[in-house]
Design a protein around this motif. Structure first.
Motif, PDB file in Angstrom:
ATOM      1  N   GLU A  40       0.830  -1.203   0.000  1.00 49.59           N
ATOM      2  CA  GLU A  40       0.000   0.000   0.000  1.00 49.59           C
ATOM      3  C   GLU A  40       0.869   1.259   0.000  1.00 49.59           C
ATOM      4  O   GLU A  40       0.581   2.224  -0.710  1.00 49.59           O
ATOM      5  N   GLU A  41       1.931   1.237   0.803  1.00 49.11           N
ATOM      6  CA  GLU A  41       2.786   2.429   0.889  1.00 49.11           C
ATOM      7  C   GLU A  41       3.605   2.616  -0.384  1.00 49.11           C
ATOM      8  O   GLU A  41       3.778   3.743  -0.844  1.00 49.11           O
ATOM      9  N   PHE A  42       4.111   1.550  -0.956  1.00 50.03           N
ATOM     10  CA  PHE A  42       4.849   1.677  -2.214  1.00 50.03           C
ATOM     11  C   PHE A  42       3.935   2.231  -3.315  1.00 50.03           C
ATOM     12  O   PHE A  42       4.356   3.072  -4.123  1.00 50.03           O
ATOM     13  N   GLU A  43       2.709   1.775  -3.343  1.00 48.46           N
ATOM     14  CA  GLU A  43       1.793   2.250  -4.379  1.00 48.46           C
ATOM     15  C   GLU A  43       1.435   3.716  -4.161  1.00 48.46           C
ATOM     16  O   GLU A  43       1.314   4.478  -5.129  1.00 48.46           O
ATOM     17  N   ARG A  44       1.274   4.119  -2.917  1.00 44.09           N
ATOM     18  CA  ARG A  44       1.040   5.541  -2.642  1.00 44.09           C
ATOM     19  C   ARG A  44       2.251   6.372  -3.052  1.00 44.09           C
ATOM     20  O   ARG A  44       2.109   7.460  -3.606  1.00 44.09           O
ATOM     21  N   SER A  45       3.430   5.856  -2.793  1.00 46.67           N
ATOM     22  CA  SER A  45       4.649   6.561  -3.161  1.00 46.67           C
ATOM     23  C   SER A  45       4.763   6.706  -4.678  1.00 46.67           C
ATOM     24  O   SER A  45       5.149   7.757  -5.190  1.00 46.67           O
ATOM     25  N   LEU A  46       4.396   5.650  -5.406  1.00 44.23           N
ATOM     26  CA  LEU A  46       4.470   5.689  -6.866  1.00 44.23           C
ATOM     27  C   LEU A  46       3.440   6.638  -7.475  1.00 44.23           C
ATOM     28  O   LEU A  46       3.630   7.135  -8.591  1.00 44.23           O
ATOM     29  N   GLN A  47       2.358   6.902  -6.770  1.00 48.78           N
ATOM     30  CA  GLN A  47       1.402   7.896  -7.254  1.00 48.78           C
ATOM     31  C   GLN A  47       2.025   9.289  -7.240  1.00 48.78           C
ATOM     32  O   GLN A  47       1.783  10.095  -8.128  1.00 48.78           O
ATOM     33  N   ARG A  48       2.819   9.553  -6.245  1.00 43.80           N
ATOM     34  CA  ARG A  48       3.482  10.855  -6.115  1.00 43.80           C
ATOM     35  C   ARG A  48       4.735  10.934  -6.975  1.00 43.80           C
ATOM     36  O   ARG A  48       5.029  11.961  -7.579  1.00 43.80           O
ATOM     37  N   ASP A  49       5.497   9.828  -7.018  1.00 42.13           N
ATOM     38  CA  ASP A  49       6.756   9.764  -7.769  1.00 42.13           C
ATOM     39  C   ASP A  49       6.721   8.560  -8.692  1.00 42.13           C
ATOM     40  O   ASP A  49       7.297   7.502  -8.387  1.00 42.13           O
ATOM     41  N   PRO A  50       6.035   8.669  -9.835  1.00 39.64           N
ATOM     42  CA  PRO A  50       5.834   7.497 -10.704  1.00 39.64           C
ATOM     43  C   PRO A  50       7.125   6.991 -11.330  1.00 39.64           C
ATOM     44  O   PRO A  50       8.054   7.752 -11.602  1.00 39.64           O
ATOM     45  N   ASN A  51       7.158   5.680 -11.518  1.00 44.97           N
ATOM     46  CA  ASN A  51       8.232   5.013 -12.257  1.00 44.97           C
ATOM     47  C   ASN A  51       9.596   5.088 -11.570  1.00 44.97           C
ATOM     48  O   ASN A  51      10.621   4.904 -12.230  1.00 44.97           O
ATOM     49  N   ARG A  52       9.622   5.353 -10.272  1.00 42.76           N
ATOM     50  CA  ARG A  52      10.906   5.288  -9.573  1.00 42.76           C
ATOM     51  C   ARG A  52      11.369   3.835  -9.503  1.00 42.76           C
ATOM     52  O   ARG A  52      10.594   2.934  -9.185  1.00 42.76           O
ATOM     53  N   PHE A  53      12.640   3.613  -9.763  1.00 45.88           N
ATOM     54  CA  PHE A  53      13.202   2.266  -9.792  1.00 45.88           C
ATOM     55  C   PHE A  53      12.946   1.543  -8.471  1.00 45.88           C
ATOM     56  O   PHE A  53      12.415   0.437  -8.434  1.00 45.88           O
ATOM     57  N   ARG A  54      13.341   2.178  -7.359  1.00 44.83           N
ATOM     58  CA  ARG A  54      13.197   1.517  -6.058  1.00 44.83           C
ATOM     59  C   ARG A  54      11.731   1.393  -5.651  1.00 44.83           C
ATOM     60  O   ARG A  54      11.356   0.461  -4.932  1.00 44.83           O
TER      61      ARG A  54
END
Length: 546
Positions: free
Chosen positions: A483-497
């Motif tokens: 859930e947290e990784f997906e929230r993070s990717l909404q803000r910063d899409p396509n980050r490798f980590r």
């Protein structure tokens, strides 16, 4: 068509009088035609000074500071009584408008020319209104904080724009003022929407104006608004292709959208233009543009698994012993590039060993830049189990935050605050205080979400919510981690980590479909990698197994 110059009345059509700044190269016959975009800012100075003023404003709108100052000085040489030339010099002397609040020397640098502009005045009421509006930035500047002065300037520009509704430059500069005073924590984006409502129609009418495209990019440089900025981003580098900053600015939107090759390409062009500029010893600003572009390139390369390309830039920056212009943007790039290189690869031992370079830089002037490296170093120490060193670096980070707070630098003091919570969280995890660690890390993530990144950076060196996902995953809470990784990717899409963390969390939680999707996205994004990262190898192996 020759523009009509009106002194005692203001009634011109910007559409019919549009003067291309490329034509202004006629005043410099020994140089090639410049590609700066099209600007027409009517002033009551003599015709030769008018042409030079338009060129200066084209440079102004693309934040090419030293050439712009030289251009405004040329206006004064052509017409010593042109008060608006001092108006332009005042703004250019302050440097990047988006750094005025954090630059203690900005007001001091701009005040003398603002006063000269007031004393000399101008033949038209409209120009006198411009000069008076600017004066708000310097009213009691030695004793009054910047923000109330900036708000007074914004209000004066609003009044000016309403008074001269056909004055294109008044509208554009009011939109810029709105962006300057926008608060990072204001998630209603009230200023940005006001600025967009002004700039979007102008972008349709004046597609070659450098300021319109430039300020639209700044207007939309937020995770929630970024989709609206793509057209301006794709246009700006073609409007002013000779300007390093114009070549760089599109990457503000590209980074928000995770368009990593476009980030690299735009900053490679900006970097090369800045390197070319450095050949002229009088233009120290080239160092700022080059380093700024290099930081963005490092970020773009790292997201594609191009560690060797990133390392070459990190090593190039590390070899620099002295920079022509010591400003915050240069200091930030020096601190952020090696921090990114270590943290993006998860090399926490390398992160723990980071040192500030160049040592000759006056780092005490830039605590917000120093804090980036100290934070990464402390995080590295905590994550490698060296808690004593992490606590020592935490104390230094707290001292830097106190210095920022004392200087009323609320934005960067706030950034340091969630960095401090993140370090405390990983120290607590190392002490096996898991609940406390997760509470601190979640507080850091929430605080970061409530704010936004500075225009100086392509992204936070380590996103707090991504760190929260990693902490949850290490604690066996894979579903919450996802859930947290997906929230993070909404803000910063396509980050490798971020993609890798989401894939691992999905796999660990038994969601094979999501795991395959994230692993595939990671492999696609890193198709042009130049280093065989362990994450890429694991992604291939997991896909073969799932």
């Amino acid at each position: 068509m020759k523009c009509i110059h009106l002194i005692n009345a203001f009634m011109f059509s910007a559409a019919s009088c549009l003067l291309s700044s490329t034509a202004l190269a006629d005043t410099k016959p020994d140089q090639a035609v410049e590609r700066l975009g099209e600007v027409d800012f009517v002033v009551s100075c003599n015709p030769e000074a008018q042409q030079a003023f338009n060129r200066a404003m084209a440079l102004f709108h693309s934040f090419w500071f030293d050439p712009a100052k030289s251009a405004f000085n040329t206006v004064l040489q052509l017409d010593p009584e042109c008060g608006m030339a001092h108006w332009g010099l005042s703004i250019m002397s302050m440097g990047n408008p988006f750094a005025w609040a954090t630059n203690p020397n900005a007001s001091k640098a701009g005040a003398p020319d603002a006063e000269l502009a007031r004393k000399i005045g101008a033949a038209s009421e409209r120009e006198r209104d411009y000069i008076a509006a600017l004066g708000n930035l310097f009213e009691n500047w030695e004793t009054t904080e910047f923000r109330p002065r900036a708000l007074a300037y914004e209000q004066a520009m609003e009044a000016l724009a309403n008074k001269y509704q056909e004055d294109v430059e008044a509208q554009i500069l009011y939109a810029l003022a709105l962006n300057i005073t926008a608060q990072p924590a204001d998630k209603s984006f009230s200023n940005q929407y006001k600025a967009a409502a002004i700039l979007e129609p102008l972008f349709e009418r004046y597609p070659e104006h450098p300021g319109v495209a430039h300020y639209l990019i700044h207007t939309y440089d937020y995770a929630e608004l970024v989709d609206k900025g793509l057209e301006a981003a794709q246009s700006y580098s073609h409007i002013a292709p000779d300007v390093p900053h114009a070549l760089h600015m599109p990457s503000h939107i590209f980074t928000r959208l995770g368009m990593w090759q476009e980030v690299v390409d735009s900053n490679q062009a900006s970097y090369q233009a800045a390197k070319n500029e450095l050949k002229e010893t009088t233009l120290g600003i080239g160092a700022y543009d080059a380093l700024h572009a290099m930081d963005y390139m490092v970020y773009g390369h790292m997201q594609q698994g191009q560690d060797q390309a990133a390392l070459r830039l990190v090593e190039e920056a590390a070899a620099i012993q002295q920079v022509n212009v010591e400003n915050f943007v240069a200091a930030y790039a020096f601190a952020a590039m090696p921090a990114r290189y270590a943290s993006e690869r998860g090399d926490w031992h390398q992160a723990a060993a980071l040192t500030l370079k160049p040592s000759s830089l006056a780092w005490e002037r830039f605590p917000q830049a120093e804090s980036i490296l100290v934070f990464t170093r402390a995080l590295g120490a905590a994550r490698t189990g060296d808690l004593a060193t992490a606590r020592r670096d935490l104390k230094q980070l707290e001292a830097l935050q106190a210095k920022l707070a004392e200087a009323n630098n609320s934005y960067w003091a706030g950034q340091s605050a969630f960095q401090i919570n993140a370090v405390r969280a990983w120290i607590a995890l190392g002490e096996q205080h898991t609940d406390e660690a997760l509470q601190l890390m979640r507080a850091a993530a929430d605080a970061e979400d409530a704010s936004d990144k500075s225009p100086v950076t392509p992204g936070n060196v380590v996103p707090s919510r991504e760190l929260l996902g990693e902490m949850l995953l290490s604690n066996g809470q894979a579903t919450l981690a996802l859930e947290e990784f997906e929230r993070s990717l909404q803000r910063d899409p396509n980050r490798f980590r971020g993609l890798y963390g989401a894939a691992r969390a999905a796999e660990a939680s038994g969601d094979s479909s999501k795991a395959r999707d994230y692993y595939r996205r990671l492999i696609t994004m890193s198709a042009a990698h130049d280093s065989e990262r362990a994450e890429i190898t694991q992604a291939r192996e997991s896909l073969a197994r799932l």
